[in-house]
Design an enzyme around this catalytic site. Structure first.
Site, mmCIF file in Angstrom:
data_model
loop_
_atom_site.group_PDB
_atom_site.id
_atom_site.type_symbol
_atom_site.label_atom_id
_atom_site.label_comp_id
_atom_site.label_asym_id
_atom_site.label_seq_id
_atom_site.Cartn_x
_atom_site.Cartn_y
_atom_site.Cartn_z
ATOM 1 N N ALA A 66 0.864 -1.222 -0.184
ATOM 2 C CA ALA A 66 -0.073 -0.092 -0.044
ATOM 3 C C ALA A 66 0.950 1.173 0.114
ATOM 4 O O ALA A 66 0.475 2.483 -0.633
ATOM 5 C CB ALA A 66 -0.888 0.024 1.204
ATOM 6 N N PHE A 85 -2.878 0.923 5.044
ATOM 7 C CA PHE A 85 -3.394 -0.013 6.033
ATOM 8 C C PHE A 85 -3.240 0.394 7.374
ATOM 9 O O PHE A 85 -4.091 0.614 8.467
ATOM 10 C CB PHE A 85 -3.473 -1.513 5.769
ATOM 11 C CG PHE A 85 -4.411 -2.395 6.408
ATOM 12 C CD1 PHE A 85 -5.964 -2.197 5.907
ATOM 13 C CD2 PHE A 85 -4.098 -3.117 7.775
ATOM 14 C CE1 PHE A 85 -6.699 -2.880 6.920
ATOM 15 C CE2 PHE A 85 -5.279 -3.602 8.301
ATOM 16 C CZ PHE A 85 -6.418 -3.655 7.904
ATOM 17 N N ASP A 121 -5.645 -1.354 -6.051
ATOM 18 C CA ASP A 121 -6.046 -0.202 -6.461
ATOM 19 C C ASP A 121 -6.011 0.014 -8.103
ATOM 20 O O ASP A 121 -6.546 0.962 -8.546
ATOM 21 C CB ASP A 121 -5.412 1.024 -5.751
ATOM 22 C CG ASP A 121 -3.977 0.841 -5.937
ATOM 23 O OD1 ASP A 121 -3.248 -0.002 -6.906
ATOM 24 O OD2 ASP A 121 -3.185 1.323 -5.044
ATOM 25 N N HIS A 126 -4.154 -9.741 -3.689
ATOM 26 C CA HIS A 126 -5.453 -9.617 -3.011
ATOM 27 C C HIS A 126 -6.470 -9.078 -4.130
ATOM 28 O O HIS A 126 -7.492 -8.474 -3.336
ATOM 29 C CB HIS A 126 -5.234 -8.709 -1.762
ATOM 30 C CG HIS A 126 -4.012 -9.025 -0.848
ATOM 31 N ND1 HIS A 126 -3.408 -8.382 0.224
ATOM 32 C CD2 HIS A 126 -3.678 -10.445 -0.683
ATOM 33 C CE1 HIS A 126 -2.747 -9.103 0.558
ATOM 34 N NE2 HIS A 126 -2.614 -10.557 0.260
ATOM 35 N N CYS A 144 -26.532 -15.676 -13.294
ATOM 36 C CA CYS A 144 -26.596 -17.111 -13.069
ATOM 37 C C CYS A 144 -27.128 -17.328 -11.513
ATOM 38 O O CYS A 144 -27.265 -18.428 -11.138
ATOM 39 C CB CYS A 144 -25.078 -17.721 -12.874
ATOM 40 S SG CYS A 144 -24.102 -16.926 -11.851
ATOM 41 N N SER A 173 4.549 -3.418 4.551
ATOM 42 C CA SER A 173 4.854 -3.770 6.037
ATOM 43 C C SER A 173 5.606 -5.228 6.373
ATOM 44 O O SER A 173 5.871 -5.505 7.310
ATOM 45 C CB SER A 173 3.952 -3.395 6.845
ATOM 46 O OG SER A 173 2.692 -4.214 6.568
ATOM 47 N N ASP A 202 11.125 7.884 1.515
ATOM 48 C CA ASP A 202 10.009 7.902 0.548
ATOM 49 C C ASP A 202 10.143 7.267 -0.759
ATOM 50 O O ASP A 202 10.945 7.384 -1.246
ATOM 51 C CB ASP A 202 9.590 9.349 0.351
ATOM 52 C CG ASP A 202 8.180 9.657 -0.576
ATOM 53 O OD1 ASP A 202 7.165 9.225 0.178
ATOM 54 O OD2 ASP A 202 8.447 9.733 -1.583
ATOM 55 N N ILE A 203 9.105 6.235 -1.110
ATOM 56 C CA ILE A 203 9.471 5.600 -2.339
ATOM 57 C C ILE A 203 9.433 6.369 -3.743
ATOM 58 O O ILE A 203 10.120 6.340 -4.499
ATOM 59 C CB ILE A 203 8.146 4.539 -2.705
ATOM 60 C CG1 ILE A 203 8.155 3.436 -1.464
ATOM 61 C CG2 ILE A 203 8.179 4.023 -4.093
ATOM 62 C CD1 ILE A 203 6.759 2.781 -1.338
HETATM 63 P P1 NAD Z 1 0.612 -1.736 5.022
HETATM 64 O O1 NAD Z 1 -0.188 -0.653 5.223
HETATM 65 O O2 NAD Z 1 0.517 -2.870 5.869
HETATM 66 O O3 NAD Z 1 1.980 -1.245 4.995
HETATM 67 C C1 NAD Z 1 2.529 -0.150 3.999
HETATM 68 C C2 NAD Z 1 3.983 0.370 4.389
HETATM 69 O O4 NAD Z 1 4.298 1.352 3.265
HETATM 70 C C3 NAD Z 1 3.916 0.784 5.676
HETATM 71 O O5 NAD Z 1 4.967 0.345 6.478
HETATM 72 C C4 NAD Z 1 4.447 2.402 5.555
HETATM 73 O O6 NAD Z 1 5.201 3.000 6.399
HETATM 74 C C5 NAD Z 1 4.783 2.295 4.162
HETATM 75 N N1 NAD Z 1 4.710 3.635 3.452
HETATM 76 C C6 NAD Z 1 3.478 4.396 3.339
HETATM 77 N N2 NAD Z 1 3.861 5.359 2.468
HETATM 78 C C7 NAD Z 1 5.103 5.304 1.956
HETATM 79 C C8 NAD Z 1 5.718 5.985 1.186
HETATM 80 N N3 NAD Z 1 5.329 7.154 0.476
HETATM 81 N N4 NAD Z 1 7.017 5.935 0.969
HETATM 82 C C9 NAD Z 1 7.520 4.695 1.777
HETATM 83 N N5 NAD Z 1 6.811 3.823 2.583
HETATM 84 C C10 NAD Z 1 5.581 4.285 2.712
HETATM 85 O O7 NAD Z 1 0.283 -2.016 3.533
HETATM 86 P P2 NAD Z 1 0.506 -3.518 3.166
HETATM 87 O O8 NAD Z 1 1.846 -4.313 3.473
HETATM 88 O O9 NAD Z 1 0.345 -3.433 1.521
HETATM 89 O O10 NAD Z 1 -0.791 -4.225 3.590
HETATM 90 C C11 NAD Z 1 -2.174 -4.140 3.777
HETATM 91 C C12 NAD Z 1 -3.040 -4.854 3.116
HETATM 92 O O11 NAD Z 1 -4.246 -3.995 2.926
HETATM 93 C C13 NAD Z 1 -2.571 -5.349 1.540
HETATM 94 O O12 NAD Z 1 -2.826 -6.563 1.766
HETATM 95 C C14 NAD Z 1 -3.720 -4.778 0.823
HETATM 96 O O13 NAD Z 1 -4.422 -5.762 0.086
HETATM 97 C C15 NAD Z 1 -4.630 -3.930 1.655
HETATM 98 N N6 NAD Z 1 -4.587 -2.298 0.983
HETATM 99 C C16 NAD Z 1 -4.372 -2.225 -0.167
HETATM 100 C C17 NAD Z 1 -4.295 -0.719 -0.635
HETATM 101 C C18 NAD Z 1 -4.212 -0.484 -1.887
HETATM 102 O O14 NAD Z 1 -4.684 -1.094 -2.980
HETATM 103 N N7 NAD Z 1 -3.523 0.868 -2.253
HETATM 104 C C19 NAD Z 1 -4.224 0.231 0.463
HETATM 105 C C20 NAD Z 1 -4.746 -0.075 1.837
HETATM 106 C C21 NAD Z 1 -4.630 -1.261 1.966
#
Ligand code: NAD
Length: 250
Positions: free
Chosen positions: A30, A41, A110, A127, A162, A201, A242-243
């Site tokens: 995410a 999340f 997304d 997912h 269906c 994460s 930041d990514i």
């Molecule tokens: P997570 O929320 O557990 O982890 C996201 C990580 O990204 C965190 O550690 C955070 O510190 C880091 N982060 C956030 N913004 C950042 C940035 N700009 N630069 C660097 N790091 C950044 O997310 P996850 O591990 O993907 O797991 C959450 C679950 O929830 C997923 O399985 C997913 O299915 C779902 N989800 C999806 C979305 C989406 O589709 N965008 C959004 C929220 C949750």
């Protein structure tokens, strides 16, 4: 293991690894989409955690819970309506265009990798995808706009021709992951010599096992995340930044 906290240094170190890699698998969570307006999340105040999740079995068993799931989904959809791919998605699309990317394995629902014209059918959405719906009976795809229009006008729950239950194509808590997607993610993890984790994460399993699989198979591993993950101790390169800042110059 090298840990860097400067985006500039992280970018340079990742560029060196990309320069020697032949096949890259990218794994995203995410965090790659937060700059696009899609909240992650686990960060503080996440809107995804305002309600206790509705599990898959309950969704199947109870029309009232299906109604509540659709109501919540449309609220969340409005939060990030119109979001566009960010700097991370666009950088990956450039690597794919250069022939470097075997696959993008994503936890995200997304649809932003496809919107950035990533590696086409080599995007594995572990997912699922929340930008459309599917019949749980026959698998037919249903678009969200007509579902939402009828739900809001008449309170009607979507139903397939269906007779099957229609659900967002994202994976609910307790819903099994697609076996084909798991197999493709495993193949991508074993096919690469560089495995790059961006914005996860790495605590959600089974998704988090893919970097471990790649590493055991001899691939170099990189994590770019703004906070530590449990995998960092074994990764070759960890960039705590930041990514978008790290990937944009690449
Ligand atoms: P997570 O929320 O557990 O982890 C996201 C990580 O990204 C965190 O550690 C955070 O510190 C880091 N982060 C956030 N913004 C950042 C940035 N700009 N630069 C660097 N790091 C950044 O997310 P996850 O591990 O993907 O797991 C959450 C679950 O929830 C997923 O399985 C997913 O299915 C779902 N989800 C999806 C979305 C989406 O589709 N965008 C959004 C929220 C949750």
């Amino acid at each position: 293991m090298t840990t860097l906290t400067s985006a500039t240094q992280g970018s340079a170190a990742l560029a060196r690894l990309l320069g020697t890699a032949t096949t890259v698998t990218v794994f995203t969570g995410a965090g790659i989409s937060t700059e696009c307006g899609v909240p992650d999340f686990r960060s503080a105040g996440s809107p995804w955690r305002q309600n206790a999740p509705i599990g898959f079995k309950d969704y199947l068993a109870d029309p009232m819970l299906r109604r509540e799931a659709w109501r919540r989904k449309f609220v969340m959809d409005d939060l990030y309506a119109g979001s566009r791919p960010g700097r991370g998605h666009r950088a990956i699309a450039r690597w794919a265009a250069a022939g470097l990317v075997h696959s993008v394995v994503t936890q995200n629902i997304d649809g932003l990798h496809a919107a950035a014209a990533g590696p086409g059918d080599r995007i594995v959405e572990l997912h699922g995808n929340g930008t459309f719906a599917r019949c749980l009976g026959c698998g037919k795809r249903h678009e969200l706009a007509p579902i939402r229009a009828r739900f809001e006008a008449e309170g009607t729950l979507p139903e397939c021709g269906c007779g099957g239950i229609v659900k967002s194509a994202s994976v609910a808590f307790g819903q099994p992951l697609d076996e084909g997607d798991l197999r493709r993610a495993a193949e991508a993890s074993l096919a690469c010599d560089l495995f790059v984790v961006l914005g996860s994460s790495l605590v959600v399993r089974p998704a988090a096992r893919f970097p471990e699989m790649a590493q055991r198979n001899g691939a170099k591993t990189v994590v770019v995340n703004r906070e530590p993950t449990p995998f960092d101790v074994v990764a070759d390169l960890v960039v705590l930044a930041d990514i978008g800042d790290v990937l944009d110059p690449l």
